[in-house]
Every structure is written in structure tokens, then in C-alpha cells.
Design a protein around this motif. Structure first.
Motif, PDB file in Angstrom:
ATOM      1  N   ALA A   1      28.308 -21.370  16.239  1.00 38.86           N
ATOM      2  CA  ALA A   1      29.352 -22.402  16.255  1.00 38.86           C
ATOM      3  C   ALA A   1      29.266 -23.311  15.041  1.00 38.86           C
ATOM      4  CB  ALA A   1      29.256 -23.219  17.541  1.00 38.86           C
ATOM      5  N   ALA A   2      28.098 -23.373  14.382  1.00 35.55           N
ATOM      6  CA  ALA A   2      27.933 -24.198  13.185  1.00 35.55           C
ATOM      7  C   ALA A   2      28.604 -23.576  11.962  1.00 35.55           C
ATOM      8  CB  ALA A   2      26.447 -24.428  12.909  1.00 35.55           C
ATOM      9  N   ILE A   3      28.926 -22.285  12.058  1.00 33.27           N
ATOM     10  CA  ILE A   3      29.654 -21.609  10.980  1.00 33.27           C
ATOM     11  C   ILE A   3      31.137 -21.969  11.145  1.00 33.27           C
ATOM     12  CG2 ILE A   3      30.361 -19.345  10.085  1.00 33.27           C
ATOM     13  CD1 ILE A   3      27.721 -18.237  11.113  1.00 33.27           C
ATOM     14  N   PRO A   4      31.852 -22.243  10.062  1.00 31.49           N
ATOM     15  CA  PRO A   4      33.286 -22.528  10.195  1.00 31.49           C
ATOM     16  C   PRO A   4      33.988 -21.418  10.978  1.00 31.49           C
ATOM     17  CG  PRO A   4      32.555 -22.963   7.959  1.00 31.49           C
ATOM     18  CD  PRO A   4      31.399 -22.314   8.670  1.00 31.49           C
ATOM     19  N   LYS A   5      34.834 -21.807  11.911  1.00 27.20           N
ATOM     20  CA  LYS A   5      35.513 -20.863  12.798  1.00 27.20           C
ATOM     21  C   LYS A   5      36.269 -19.788  12.022  1.00 27.20           C
ATOM     22  CE  LYS A   5      38.668 -20.671  16.777  1.00 27.20           C
ATOM     23  NZ  LYS A   5      38.500 -19.273  16.885  1.00 27.20           N
ATOM     24  N   ALA A   6      36.947 -20.181  10.964  1.00 20.82           N
ATOM     25  CA  ALA A   6      37.714 -19.213  10.171  1.00 20.82           C
ATOM     26  C   ALA A   6      36.788 -18.152   9.561  1.00 20.82           C
ATOM     27  CB  ALA A   6      38.496 -19.924   9.072  1.00 20.82           C
ATOM     28  N   THR A   7      35.601 -18.575   9.117  1.00 26.60           N
ATOM     29  CA  THR A   7      34.632 -17.638   8.532  1.00 26.60           C
ATOM     30  C   THR A   7      34.137 -16.662   9.592  1.00 26.60           C
ATOM     31  OG1 THR A   7      33.931 -19.309   6.940  1.00 26.60           O
ATOM     32  CG2 THR A   7      32.426 -17.468   7.299  1.00 26.60           C
ATOM     33  N   LEU A   8      33.762 -17.199  10.757  1.00 25.81           N
ATOM     34  CA  LEU A   8      33.266 -16.350  11.839  1.00 25.81           C
ATOM     35  C   LEU A   8      34.351 -15.390  12.324  1.00 25.81           C
ATOM     36  CD1 LEU A   8      30.882 -15.649  13.631  1.00 25.81           C
ATOM     37  CD2 LEU A   8      31.614 -17.452  15.209  1.00 25.81           C
ATOM     38  N   ASP A   9      35.556 -15.899  12.517  1.00 29.18           N
ATOM     39  CA  ASP A   9      36.668 -15.040  12.934  1.00 29.18           C
ATOM     40  C   ASP A   9      36.922 -13.943  11.906  1.00 29.18           C
ATOM     41  OD1 ASP A   9      36.952 -16.567  15.219  1.00 29.18           O
ATOM     42  OD2 ASP A   9      38.738 -17.641  14.515  1.00 29.18           O
ATOM     43  N   GLY A  10      36.830 -14.296  10.638  1.00 30.85           N
ATOM     44  CA  GLY A  10      37.024 -13.316   9.569  1.00 30.85           C
ATOM     45  C   GLY A  10      35.975 -12.220   9.611  1.00 30.85           C
ATOM     46  N   LEU A  11      34.722 -12.603   9.845  1.00 35.12           N
ATOM     47  CA  LEU A  11      33.634 -11.619   9.906  1.00 35.12           C
ATOM     48  C   LEU A  11      33.781 -10.648  11.078  1.00 35.12           C
ATOM     49  CD1 LEU A  11      30.552 -13.848   9.012  1.00 35.12           C
ATOM     50  CD2 LEU A  11      31.349 -11.849   7.729  1.00 35.12           C
ATOM     51  N   MET A  12      34.460 -11.084  12.122  1.00 35.71           N
ATOM     52  CA  MET A  12      34.605 -10.241  13.313  1.00 35.71           C
ATOM     53  C   MET A  12      35.770  -9.252  13.191  1.00 35.71           C
ATOM     54  SD  MET A  12      32.090 -11.010  15.281  1.00 35.71           S
ATOM     55  CE  MET A  12      32.428 -10.651  16.997  1.00 35.71           C
ATOM     56  N   LYS A  13      36.499  -9.304  12.068  1.00 38.53           N
ATOM     57  CA  LYS A  13      37.608  -8.360  11.858  1.00 38.53           C
ATOM     58  C   LYS A  13      37.049  -6.991  11.461  1.00 38.53           C
ATOM     59  CE  LYS A  13      41.040 -11.806  10.641  1.00 38.53           C
ATOM     60  NZ  LYS A  13      41.893 -12.371   9.608  1.00 38.53           N
ATOM     61  N   PRO A  14      37.703  -5.911  11.898  1.00 35.77           N
ATOM     62  CA  PRO A  14      37.219  -4.556  11.576  1.00 35.77           C
ATOM     63  C   PRO A  14      37.003  -4.319  10.086  1.00 35.77           C
ATOM     64  CG  PRO A  14      38.976  -4.441  13.208  1.00 35.77           C
ATOM     65  CD  PRO A  14      38.893  -5.873  12.752  1.00 35.77           C
ATOM     66  N   GLU A  15      37.863  -4.881   9.242  1.00 41.17           N
ATOM     67  CA  GLU A  15      37.725  -4.650   7.798  1.00 41.17           C
ATOM     68  C   GLU A  15      36.514  -5.372   7.193  1.00 41.17           C
ATOM     69  OE1 GLU A  15      41.027  -7.807   8.312  1.00 41.17           O
ATOM     70  OE2 GLU A  15      40.431  -5.955   9.307  1.00 41.17           O
ATOM     71  N   MET A  16      35.898  -6.272   7.966  1.00 41.41           N
ATOM     72  CA  MET A  16      34.720  -7.017   7.486  1.00 41.41           C
ATOM     73  C   MET A  16      33.421  -6.475   8.083  1.00 41.41           C
ATOM     74  SD  MET A  16      35.968  -9.116   5.350  1.00 41.41           S
ATOM     75  CE  MET A  16      34.670 -10.301   5.061  1.00 41.41           C
ATOM     76  N   LYS A  17      33.485  -5.296   8.692  1.00 42.78           N
ATOM     77  CA  LYS A  17      32.316  -4.709   9.374  1.00 42.78           C
ATOM     78  C   LYS A  17      31.099  -4.597   8.450  1.00 42.78           C
ATOM     79  CE  LYS A  17      30.887  -0.666  12.038  1.00 42.78           C
ATOM     80  NZ  LYS A  17      31.315   0.601  12.662  1.00 42.78           N
ATOM     81  N   ALA A  18      31.296  -4.202   7.206  1.00 38.75           N
ATOM     82  CA  ALA A  18      30.168  -4.044   6.271  1.00 38.75           C
ATOM     83  C   ALA A  18      29.484  -5.384   6.027  1.00 38.75           C
ATOM     84  CB  ALA A  18      30.651  -3.436   4.960  1.00 38.75           C
ATOM     85  N   ASP A  19      30.267  -6.453   5.840  1.00 33.45           N
ATOM     86  CA  ASP A  19      29.682  -7.788   5.616  1.00 33.45           C
ATOM     87  C   ASP A  19      28.966  -8.283   6.864  1.00 33.45           C
ATOM     88  OD1 ASP A  19      30.641  -7.835   3.020  1.00 33.45           O
ATOM     89  OD2 ASP A  19      32.429  -9.007   3.509  1.00 33.45           O
ATOM     90  N   LEU A  20      29.571  -8.068   8.030  1.00 30.33           N
ATOM     91  CA  LEU A  20      28.948  -8.475   9.293  1.00 30.33           C
ATOM     92  C   LEU A  20      27.638  -7.732   9.496  1.00 30.33           C
ATOM     93  CD1 LEU A  20      29.113 -10.089  11.950  1.00 30.33           C
ATOM     94  CD2 LEU A  20      30.424  -8.176  12.914  1.00 30.33           C
ATOM     95  N   THR A  21      27.640  -6.441   9.191  1.00 24.91           N
ATOM     96  CA  THR A  21      26.423  -5.628   9.331  1.00 24.91           C
ATOM     97  C   THR A  21      25.311  -6.156   8.427  1.00 24.91           C
ATOM     98  OG1 THR A  21      27.722  -3.694   9.950  1.00 24.91           O
ATOM     99  CG2 THR A  21      25.488  -3.282   9.148  1.00 24.91           C
ATOM    100  N   LYS A  22      25.654  -6.538   7.184  1.00 26.26           N
ATOM    101  CA  LYS A  22      24.648  -7.097   6.257  1.00 26.26           C
ATOM    102  C   LYS A  22      24.031  -8.366   6.823  1.00 26.26           C
ATOM    103  CE  LYS A  22      26.497  -5.486   1.843  1.00 26.26           C
ATOM    104  NZ  LYS A  22      27.157  -5.894   0.594  1.00 26.26           N
ATOM    105  N   ILE A  23      24.870  -9.221   7.368  1.00 24.30           N
ATOM    106  CA  ILE A  23      24.365 -10.484   7.926  1.00 24.30           C
ATOM    107  C   ILE A  23      23.462 -10.209   9.133  1.00 24.30           C
ATOM    108  CG2 ILE A  23      25.032 -12.619   9.122  1.00 24.30           C
ATOM    109  CD1 ILE A  23      27.549 -12.609   7.263  1.00 24.30           C
ATOM    110  N   LEU A  24      23.914  -9.343  10.032  1.00 30.47           N
ATOM    111  CA  LEU A  24      23.122  -9.069  11.236  1.00 30.47           C
ATOM    112  C   LEU A  24      21.812  -8.356  10.921  1.00 30.47           C
ATOM    113  CD1 LEU A  24      25.953  -8.048  13.734  1.00 30.47           C
ATOM    114  CD2 LEU A  24      24.697 -10.212  13.636  1.00 30.47           C
ATOM    115  N   THR A  25      21.839  -7.387  10.002  1.00 30.59           N
ATOM    116  CA  THR A  25      20.597  -6.682   9.671  1.00 30.59           C
ATOM    117  C   THR A  25      19.640  -7.565   8.860  1.00 30.59           C
ATOM    118  OG1 THR A  25      21.675  -5.605   7.774  1.00 30.59           O
ATOM    119  CG2 THR A  25      21.579  -4.359   9.850  1.00 30.59           C
ATOM    120  N   TYR A  26      20.150  -8.669   8.329  1.00 24.24           N
ATOM    121  CA  TYR A  26      19.286  -9.664   7.672  1.00 24.24           C
ATOM    122  C   TYR A  26      18.448 -10.416   8.711  1.00 24.24           C
ATOM    123  CZ  TYR A  26      17.968 -13.435   4.421  1.00 24.24           C
ATOM    124  OH  TYR A  26      17.276 -14.333   3.636  1.00 24.24           O
TER     125      TYR A  26
END
Length: 195
Positions: A106-131
Motif C-alpha cells: 500500500a506504500a507504493i503509489p496505487k497507479a504504479t502497483l496497478d500498472g505492475l499487475m497488468k499482463p504486459e508488465m509481467k516481466a517487471d513484476l517477476t523481477k521485483i518478486l524474484t528480488y
């Protein structure tokens, strides 16, 4: 007639023995099932774990199964599903996961978090989670001040320990050593962002 009587008597005796054996077998198997159920109930009652997000995290469940029970990690679970990492984190491991809470996300800006959860952002989300994931089961006692951990993503996490408080980069470990069947989870109060 005597032969028929003996044959009939033998048939009745065999039938009676078969029925007795079958009833003993089913009684025995029912007893075994009850014993197994009782043993399983006793095991789950005696299995010790760590409470996280209103649920008991137990060593008999894997990291994902435990996380699914936590009310404090619904955003993390949704992100892991979105990134397609459920199967990996349910695998044999062992893994060490630094698990941000819902409040951390919730401390991450909502727009950023919502953006990361989009299918086209899967690679970026995966990088963050595997970090947030390190190979091996690293418990709190294994961590030392100044230590660097290499993440599955390939980045480095810096460990700081001061007055008993463990920090991973800028995130404080709030619950340590949540043991699962395939590794260890440490709950953290911030999302770790790779460079």
C-alpha cells in the motif's frame, strides 16, 4: 446323501469363514482409517508454527500454501499468481522469501502497483518478486550484519542488524523464521525494489 450333506456343510463353513474374514477386514480397515484420521488430527493439532496474518504457518505446508492463509499477504499472493510464480515457489526449493505485507504494498503509489499487475508488465513484476527470493533456507540466525544475499533475480540484498532489529535493504523484518516444507519466509514491512 451323506456326500451332499458334507459338501453343503463345507460350503456353509467356507461361506461363514469368508463372511467373518470380510467383516474383520472391514472392521480392521475402518479402525485403521479412524486411527489414521486421529493421527492426522493429532499431528495438525501438535504441529507448531508461526502465526502470520491470522493464520498458523506450519512446516508441513509449502511457502505458497502458508501465504494463502495470511490475511496480511493477499496482495503478495495476487502478485505471485499474476507473475506465474506459484508453481516455482511451491517447488522443492529450498527458498528464502522476504514477504512484504499488504501495508508494504500500500506504500507504493496505487497507479504504479496497478500498472505492475497488468499482463504486459509481467516481466517487471517477476523481477521485483524474484528480488525478494534467495536460494536456500536462510534463517535469522544465519544472517550477519553487513552480509549480502544474492537474489534469484540476480541482485543483492544488504543485511543490517542493530540492537536485534534485522533490516533487509530498507525493510524491517517483522516476523522471522516462518518455516515451510520448502524453505523459510521472513515477513518484511516494505517492498524491496531492485536497482
Amino acid at each position: 446323501m451323506k456326500k451332499q450333506f458334507l459338501s453343503l456343510a463345507m460350503g456353509v463353513a467356507i461361506l461363514a469363514m469368508t463372511s467373518a474374514c470380510n467383516s474383520n477386514t472391514s472392521d480392521s480397515s475402518m479402525g485403521d482409517t479412524t486411527a489414521v484420521d486421529t493421527m492426522m488430527a493429532d499431528t495438525s493439532m501438535t504441529e507448531t508454527g508461526v502465526e502470520v496474518g491470522g493464520a498458523m504457518m506450519v512446516p508441513s505446508k509449502n511457502i505458497v500454501e502458508n501465504a494463502l492463509g495470511s490475511n496480511d499477504h493477499t496482495t503478495l499472493v495476487a502478485a505471485v499468481k499474476q507473475a506465474g510464480l506459484v508453481e516455482t515457489l511451491s517447488g522443492t526449493g529450498p527458498f528464502t522469501v522476504f514477504a512484504p505485507t499488504n501495508a508494504a504494498f500500500a506504500a507504493i503509489p496505487k497507479a504504479t502497483l496497478d500498472g505492475l499487475m497488468k499482463p504486459e508488465m509481467k516481466a517487471d513484476l517477476t523481477k521485483i518478486l524474484t528480488y525478494h527470493v534467495v536460494a536456500g533456507a536462510v534463517k535469522a540466525a544465519d544472517l550477519t550484519d553487513g552480509q549480502e544475499l544474492t537474489t534469484v533475480q540476480g541482485g543483492k540484498l544488504k543485511v543490517s542488524i542493530k540492537d536485534g532489529v534485522v533490516m533487509i535493504n530498507n525493510a524491517k523484518v517483522t516476523i522471522a523464521d516462518v518455516v515451510s516444507s520448502n524453505g523459510v519466509t521472513h515477513v518484511v514491512d516494505a517492498v524491496l525494489m531492485p536497482n
